[in-house]
Design a protein around this motif. Structure first.
Motif, PDB file in Angstrom:
ATOM      1  N   GLU A 230       1.017  -1.263  -0.582  1.00 17.09           N
ATOM      2  CA  GLU A 230       0.019  -0.166  -0.037  1.00 17.09           C
ATOM      3  C   GLU A 230       0.932   0.821  -0.043  1.00 17.09           C
ATOM      4  OE1 GLU A 230      -2.703   0.196   2.983  1.00 17.09           O
ATOM      5  OE2 GLU A 230      -4.029  -1.948   2.478  1.00 17.09           O
ATOM      6  N   GLU A 231       0.644   2.357  -0.611  1.00 16.84           N
ATOM      7  CA  GLU A 231       1.152   2.981  -1.027  1.00 16.84           C
ATOM      8  C   GLU A 231       0.443   4.821  -0.464  1.00 16.84           C
ATOM      9  OE1 GLU A 231       1.706   4.340  -4.712  1.00 16.84           O
ATOM     10  OE2 GLU A 231       3.046   2.947  -5.394  1.00 16.84           O
ATOM     11  N   ARG A 232       1.432   4.911   0.423  1.00 14.54           N
ATOM     12  CA  ARG A 232       1.022   6.440   1.229  1.00 14.54           C
ATOM     13  C   ARG A 232       1.241   7.541   1.664  1.00 14.54           C
ATOM     14  NH1 ARG A 232      -3.043   3.212   3.771  1.00 14.54           N
ATOM     15  NH2 ARG A 232      -4.196   5.009   5.285  1.00 14.54           N
ATOM     16  N   ARG A 248      -7.909   6.476  14.467  1.00 10.33           N
ATOM     17  CA  ARG A 248      -8.221   5.360  13.557  1.00 10.33           C
ATOM     18  C   ARG A 248      -9.222   4.629  14.106  1.00 10.33           C
ATOM     19  NH1 ARG A 248      -4.386   4.133   9.727  1.00 10.33           N
ATOM     20  NH2 ARG A 248      -5.803   1.951   9.895  1.00 10.33           N
ATOM     21  N   ASN A 262      -2.769  10.855   7.261  1.00  8.10           N
ATOM     22  CA  ASN A 262      -1.967  10.480   5.999  1.00  8.10           C
ATOM     23  C   ASN A 262      -2.932   9.679   5.173  1.00  8.10           C
ATOM     24  OD1 ASN A 262      -2.936   6.705   6.253  1.00  8.10           O
ATOM     25  ND2 ASN A 262      -2.316   7.661   8.213  1.00  8.10           N
ATOM     26  N   ARG A 263      -2.790   9.908   3.515  1.00  2.96           N
ATOM     27  CA  ARG A 263      -3.781   9.415   2.514  1.00  2.96           C
ATOM     28  C   ARG A 263      -3.326   7.874   1.830  1.00  2.96           C
ATOM     29  NH1 ARG A 263      -8.875  12.281   4.133  1.00  2.96           N
ATOM     30  NH2 ARG A 263      -8.962  12.229   1.709  1.00  2.96           N
ATOM     31  N   GLU A 264      -4.093   7.374   1.511  1.00  2.00           N
ATOM     32  CA  GLU A 264      -4.307   6.313   0.335  1.00  2.00           C
ATOM     33  C   GLU A 264      -3.292   6.957  -1.027  1.00  2.00           C
ATOM     34  OE1 GLU A 264      -6.695   3.774  -0.358  1.00  2.00           O
ATOM     35  OE2 GLU A 264      -7.641   3.159   1.500  1.00  2.00           O
ATOM     36  N   GLY A 265      -2.700   6.221  -1.304  1.00  2.00           N
ATOM     37  CA  GLY A 265      -1.270   6.561  -2.942  1.00  2.00           C
ATOM     38  C   GLY A 265      -0.675   7.953  -2.590  1.00  2.00           C
ATOM     39  N   TYR A 266      -0.418   8.113  -3.625  1.00  2.00           N
ATOM     40  CA  TYR A 266       1.659   8.859  -3.416  1.00  2.00           C
ATOM     41  C   TYR A 266       0.942  10.308  -4.229  1.00  2.00           C
ATOM     42  CZ  TYR A 266       4.796   5.477  -2.525  1.00  2.00           C
ATOM     43  OH  TYR A 266       5.614   4.408  -2.560  1.00  2.00           O
ATOM     44  N   TRP A 301       3.682  -0.778   4.457  1.00  2.00           N
ATOM     45  CA  TRP A 301       2.723   0.544   3.550  1.00  2.00           C
ATOM     46  C   TRP A 301       4.438   0.655   3.132  1.00  2.00           C
ATOM     47  CZ3 TRP A 301       0.160   2.585   8.467  1.00  2.00           C
ATOM     48  CH2 TRP A 301      -1.321   2.476   8.574  1.00  2.00           C
TER      49      TRP A 301
END
Length: 350
Positions: A230-232, A248, A262-266, A301
């Motif tokens: 998973e990219e964050r 969380r 934090n957010r999902e993806g770059y 991650w």
């Protein structure tokens, strides 16, 4: 064959065992705490956590009554937070059912929340002298090498067979020492991830894998499934002398812990600035905070971080974010080690 290992193994253990804090006063509570902490964590790392935990929660009743945030803060960095949550559930049960003292009964210990056959065996044998085996990964590795057992150690059936075999040779007068001798041998001599130190092994002459030069072929285990990647994008948002954190969800990965936003993806810098503005915050400065990764049991991650300074606001809560000062983030809110690479931006001036 296994009967023959008992005496030389015990003699070796008593001569060579490491001095560890939980061996100094092996009460049921101390053994329990140490064994749960030692799962998936190196001995040297556990020592400090163990001492700090017992200073804060010296008795079972203290663990039962501890506020969750304090409990998670004490556990911060050890990971697998459900373990300490289950410990508290078990502590509450011990207080309610057994007057705050862990029962001197293997089956009753095994029935407590979060306790499996290994931990039940360790507490029973070490603290109470009950002749029950304690079979963990170290012990499975030692026994499968000695016997050249080709079965998959990740299967519960294999562990059960080893437990049964060891139960038959358990020493009635010192089961705790015998269990610890097997654990110690696996931790210091019959080691994983490389060649065992067979020249130091007190039972090498009885070991089938040593005799047949097949040590590196054991133990057998099914290859693990590849972890999901998973990219964050992790955000360190500074508001004056305060920093943003959020909590969380109560279920799932890192349930109920605090985290850096934090957010999902770059995300690109433009997307990050847009996100910050949507929170009605005014970004003044943004810069990269480096890359990091953190490995959980089933997911990895891969993170990119950004440090964002915003115009000072007196608001303590913005959307799902809360702003806390440096001391609070360090001493009050449990932030998991997944974010350790970015904690320096909170704890130092940038």
């Amino acid at each position: 064959m296994l009967e023959q290992i008992r005496e030389p193994l015990l003699a070796w253990y008593r001569e060579n065992k490491r001095q560890l804090p939980w061996r100094e006063e092996p009460t049921p509570y101390h053994v329990w705490v140490s064994e749960i902490m030692l799962q998936q964590t190196r001995v040297e790392a556990v020592k400090e956590y163990y001492t700090r935990f017992l200073q804060a929660l010296p008795e079972v009743k203290d663990l039962a009554q501890c506020p969750e945030e304090q409990l998670l803060k004490l556990w911060e960095g050890l990971g697998y937070y459900n373990r300490v949550r289950n410990m508290q559930k078990a502590a509450i049960e011990i207080v309610e059912k057994y007057g705050g003292v862990m029962p001197a009964d293997y089956e009753k210990i095994l029935a407590l929340p979060g306790i499996g056959s290994y931990t039940a065996g360790a507490v029973s044998s070490i603290a109470y002298g009950i002749p029950r085996p304690a079979v963990d990964g170290n012990v499975l590795r030692v026994i499968t090498r000695i016997t050249e057992n080709p079965e998959d150690i990740l299967k519960q059936s294999t562990k059960k067979k080893v437990e049964t075999a060891l139960q038959e040779i358990m020493l009635e007068d010192c089961p705790g020492d015998f269990n610890q001798s097997l654990m110690e041998l696996g931790a210091t001599v019959c080691v994983p991830n490389g060649m065992a130190k067979c020249e130091q092994c007190p039972v090498a002459q009885m070991c089938q894998a040593h005799a047949h030069k097949t040590v590196l072929e054991y133990p057998k285990k099914t290859p693990k499934k590849q972890r999901k990647i998973e990219e964050r994008t992790v955000l360190v948002i500074q508001n004056g002398q305060e920093f943003a954190i959020s909590r969380r969800p109560p279920k799932g990965l890192l349930a109920g812990l605090y985290e850096l936003p934090n957010r999902e993806g770059y995300l690109s810098e433009e997307e990050i600035l847009s996100y910050v503005k949507d929170l009605h915050l005014l970004p003044l400065h943004i810069r990269e905070a480096g890359e990091a990764k953190h490995i959980f049991s089933h997911v990895e991650w891969r993170m990119k971080g950004y440090f964002i300074k915003v115009a000072a606001t007196e608001e303590k809560k913005v959307g799902s974010l809360i702003f806390v000062d440096r001391k609070e983030s360090r001493g009050k809110y449990p932030i998991p080690s997944a974010f350790s690479a970015y904690r320096k931006f909170i704890e130092e001036d940038f």
